[in-house]
Design a protein around this motif. Structure first.
Motif, PDB file in Angstrom:
ATOM      1  N   ASN A   1     -81.408  45.830  75.391  1.00  0.00           N
ATOM      2  CA  ASN A   1     -81.021  44.925  76.478  1.00  0.00           C
ATOM      3  C   ASN A   1     -82.023  43.793  76.704  1.00  0.00           C
ATOM      4  OD1 ASN A   1     -82.936  46.715  77.441  1.00  0.00           O
ATOM      5  ND2 ASN A   1     -82.124  46.718  79.535  1.00  0.00           N
TER       6      ASN A   1
ATOM      7  N   GLN B   1     -79.701  38.895  78.347  1.00  0.00           N
ATOM      8  CA  GLN B   1     -78.748  37.841  78.005  1.00  0.00           C
ATOM      9  C   GLN B   1     -78.125  37.269  79.269  1.00  0.00           C
ATOM     10  OE1 GLN B   1     -78.472  36.915  74.653  1.00  0.00           O
ATOM     11  NE2 GLN B   1     -77.577  35.138  75.671  1.00  0.00           N
ATOM     12  N   GLU B   2     -77.843  38.163  80.222  1.00  0.00           N
ATOM     13  CA  GLU B   2     -77.306  37.698  81.514  1.00  0.00           C
ATOM     14  C   GLU B   2     -78.344  36.859  82.253  1.00  0.00           C
ATOM     15  OE1 GLU B   2     -74.474  41.659  82.212  1.00  0.00           O
ATOM     16  OE2 GLU B   2     -76.425  41.481  83.205  1.00  0.00           O
TER      17      GLU B   2
ATOM     18  N   GLU C   1     -78.335  33.359  80.908  1.00  0.00           N
ATOM     19  CA  GLU C   1     -77.216  32.573  81.447  1.00  0.00           C
ATOM     20  C   GLU C   1     -77.556  32.022  82.829  1.00  0.00           C
ATOM     21  OE1 GLU C   1     -74.406  31.632  79.973  1.00  0.00           O
ATOM     22  OE2 GLU C   1     -75.183  32.551  78.140  1.00  0.00           O
ATOM     23  N   GLN C   2     -78.212  32.850  83.645  1.00  0.00           N
ATOM     24  CA  GLN C   2     -78.622  32.392  84.992  1.00  0.00           C
ATOM     25  C   GLN C   2     -79.672  31.279  84.883  1.00  0.00           C
ATOM     26  OE1 GLN C   2     -79.956  35.878  87.094  1.00  0.00           O
ATOM     27  NE2 GLN C   2     -78.024  36.967  86.736  1.00  0.00           N
TER      28      GLN C   2
ATOM     29  N   GLY D   1     -78.779  45.361  84.304  1.00  0.00           N
ATOM     30  CA  GLY D   1     -78.225  44.281  83.512  1.00  0.00           C
ATOM     31  C   GLY D   1     -79.000  44.043  82.233  1.00  0.00           C
ATOM     32  N   THR D   2     -78.715  42.898  81.611  1.00  0.00           N
ATOM     33  CA  THR D   2     -79.352  42.562  80.333  1.00  0.00           C
ATOM     34  C   THR D   2     -80.091  41.232  80.447  1.00  0.00           C
ATOM     35  OG1 THR D   2     -77.475  41.301  79.482  1.00  0.00           O
ATOM     36  CG2 THR D   2     -77.445  43.697  79.116  1.00  0.00           C
TER      37      THR D   2
ATOM     38  N   PRO E   1     -84.841  42.267  81.407  1.00  0.00           N
ATOM     39  CA  PRO E   1     -84.109  41.909  82.631  1.00  0.00           C
ATOM     40  C   PRO E   1     -85.100  41.710  83.785  1.00  0.00           C
ATOM     41  CG  PRO E   1     -83.058  43.756  81.526  1.00  0.00           C
ATOM     42  CD  PRO E   1     -84.369  43.539  80.834  1.00  0.00           C
TER      43      PRO E   1
END
Length: 520
Positions: free
Chosen positions: A358, A299-300, A303-304, A296-297, A501
């Motif tokens: 990422n 950025q994700e 968000e979490q 994943g990244t 990540p």
């Protein structure tokens, strides 16, 4: 092998009879010791020295065991267990007390700028030399001077404190002097070689016996009885002189070796530190481990983290203002921008290096809850000697901290609104000489005001820890105010951190620790 170890090895060879060859024409040490006993008896009869109530002599029986006979009681006992090693033929084992004419404690008196006589203290002896310019005077009655008067070939012995056991051979006395109370003077037969006696007092055998006889207190100390009981190997007098001459010849080589080894050790340490810094820089730039698309990244991950913050706000554990995070992005013009509410700022000059696609740049305040500690009023019995661990920046150990020197009470915790740092929180020193020192909390604790703690949101605490370690020089440069650098909590939360990540954070930390272990 460092210089100290080399010197210790050579001294060990010397006192074991392995440094110079034995000469069968030498008068054996047994004859020398008999002369010393005769001399000592004469001095006792003349009233010049006191009779030794514990006088003994050591001999080897027909069964090859070692025995000690005490002259006052005629008791004979086997001392095989005390004999540390075999010595050459012609040598003898002896107690220091049997060859000494006196073991005299020093004189206790205040140091003065002017007085009756000079008084040498432990602090006046540095690098086997007396700094005569620093030796003070003292007041002493004329009748007592002779008892404490220093003479050439006396050996002084530190009996307490951090220097306990250190010895000094008096080679000259340029001004009439006595010696202070924390020293013991041992005076021995002139039939012995003074420099051999001093060499023994630098050997491992001497230090081992001293350690066994040292009284373990806040200030370790040793007494004259311990010195008197010490066993030392006595070579024939001619061999003593040969040993001393050989030690004198090789001493400059040992010193040069020691300096070269110290320089090499310093260089190796500096190289290790530079390599560690390089590893950390590679890590935080995304160059230490490969990126894996399936992880994943960042950025994700952000968000979490936002969802986690919303949850904590709902539970009343965070303020709503913590959601107002900035967004940092790279524009089509390859410049970096930061969106803060409706403002968009060019922060390209703040970005220290490029990071993988990422990853993201964020402010440290976005990835954790940061809070500094406080110091309850000193001298208030209601605030100290409680059960809550209270940490000072000097106790940060750059690893995990489980305990503190001081503890505060629940009242102090409430009155000063102290922050409780949870297990796994990251601590950093903000002020003074310790700025940038770190620790991971191993047991819940609070801190003083010079320490800031961070509870990370969904990121690996050890990644944050190593990023802060990599950034120490940057914090020192940002430090402001007075002679000692300091960095405020505001500047900490505003500091930029490159965020990988989560799974990559774990891989980065694992690789850092693997490489650090290899560097050890």
């Amino acid at each position: 092998m460092n210089g100290k170890q080399l010197k210790n090895s050579i001294l060990q060879w010397a006192i074991q009879g392995k440094l110079v060859p034995q000469d069968p024409n030498d008068e054996p040490a047994s004859v020398l010791l008999e002369k010393i006993r005769t001399e000592k008896a004469r001095l006792v009869k003349e009233g010049k020295i006191k009779k030794d109530k514990n006088e003994s002599f050591i001999f080897r029986g027909d069964d090859n065991s070692y025995y000690e006979k005490f002259l006052a009681t005629r008791e004979v006992k086997c001392i095989d267990e005390e004999i540390p090693f075999e010595i050459p033929q012609g040598w003898e084992w002896e107690r220091w007390g049997n060859i000494s004419q006196s073991i005299q404690y020093g004189y206790n008196a205040p140091a003065l700028e002017k007085g009756v006589i000079r008084m040498v203290r432990i602090s006046d002896i540095q690098d086997n030399k007396v700094l005569w310019n620093t030796v003070p005077f003292c007041m002493i009655e004329e009748k007592d001077i002779e008892t404490y008067l220093l003479k050439i070939n006396d050996i002084l012995f530190a009996r307490t404190g951090g220097t306990v056991g250190k010895s000094f051979l008096v080679k000259d006395v340029p001004m009439k002097s006595i010696y202070a109370g924390y020293l013991i003077r041992t005076r021995y037969s002139s039939l012995l070689c003074p420099h051999y006696m001093k060499a023994f007092m630098e050997s491992q055998l001497y230090w081992e016996q001293l350690k066994n006889g040292t009284i373990a207190t806040a200030q370790p100390n040793c007494n004259g009885k311990t010195l008197a009981k010490m066993l030392l190997p006595i070579p024939p007098i001619n061999e003593q002189k040969r040993i001393v001459e050989r030690l004198h010849r090789i001493s400059p080589f040992i010193e040069r070796y020691s300096k070269s080894q110290d320089a090499l050790n310093l260089m190796n340490m500096q190289i290790r530190e530079q390599l560690k810094k390089s590893v950390l820089q590679e890590a935080i730039q995304g160059k230490l481990v490969p990126q894996i698309a399936e992880e994943g990244t960042s950025q994700e991950l952000l968000e979490q983290i936002k969802l986690e913050k919303q949850k904590l706000i709902k539970e009343g554990k965070l303020k709503k203002s913590s959601l107002f995070d900035s967004i940092i992005y790279k524009g089509d013009d390859n410049k970096y921008y930061e969106q803060v509410n409706k403002k968009c700022l060019d922060i390209t000059d703040q970005i220290p290096f490029e990071i993988p696609e990422n990853w993201v740049w964020v402010r440290m305040g976005q990835i954790g809850d940061w809070g500094a500690g406080s110091t309850p009023q000193r001298g208030n019995a209601n605030y100290y000697n409680g059960k809550i661990l209270w940490l000072k920046t000097g106790e940060l150990n750059n690893r995990i901290v489980y305990d503190t020197e001081e503890k505060v009470t629940q009242k102090a915790f409430q009155d000063y609104s102290l922050r409780m740092n949870k297990i796994g929180d990251v601590l950093i020193a903000m002020y003074g000489a310790t700025i940038g020192k770190l620790a991971i909390v191993g047991k819940e604790l609070t801190t003083n005001q010079a320490c800031c703690g961070c509870t990370p949101y969904l990121i690996y605490n050890w990644y944050l820890f190593y990023f802060l370690m990599a950034s120490r020089d940057s914090f020192i440069k940002k430090g402001e105010g007075g002679a000692q650098p300091n960095i405020s909590r505001v500047k900490l939360v505003g500091h930029l951190i490159p965020l990988p990540p989560l799974k990559e954070q774990y891989r980065i930390v694992a690789q850092i620790e693997k490489l650090f272990e290899q560097l050890r």
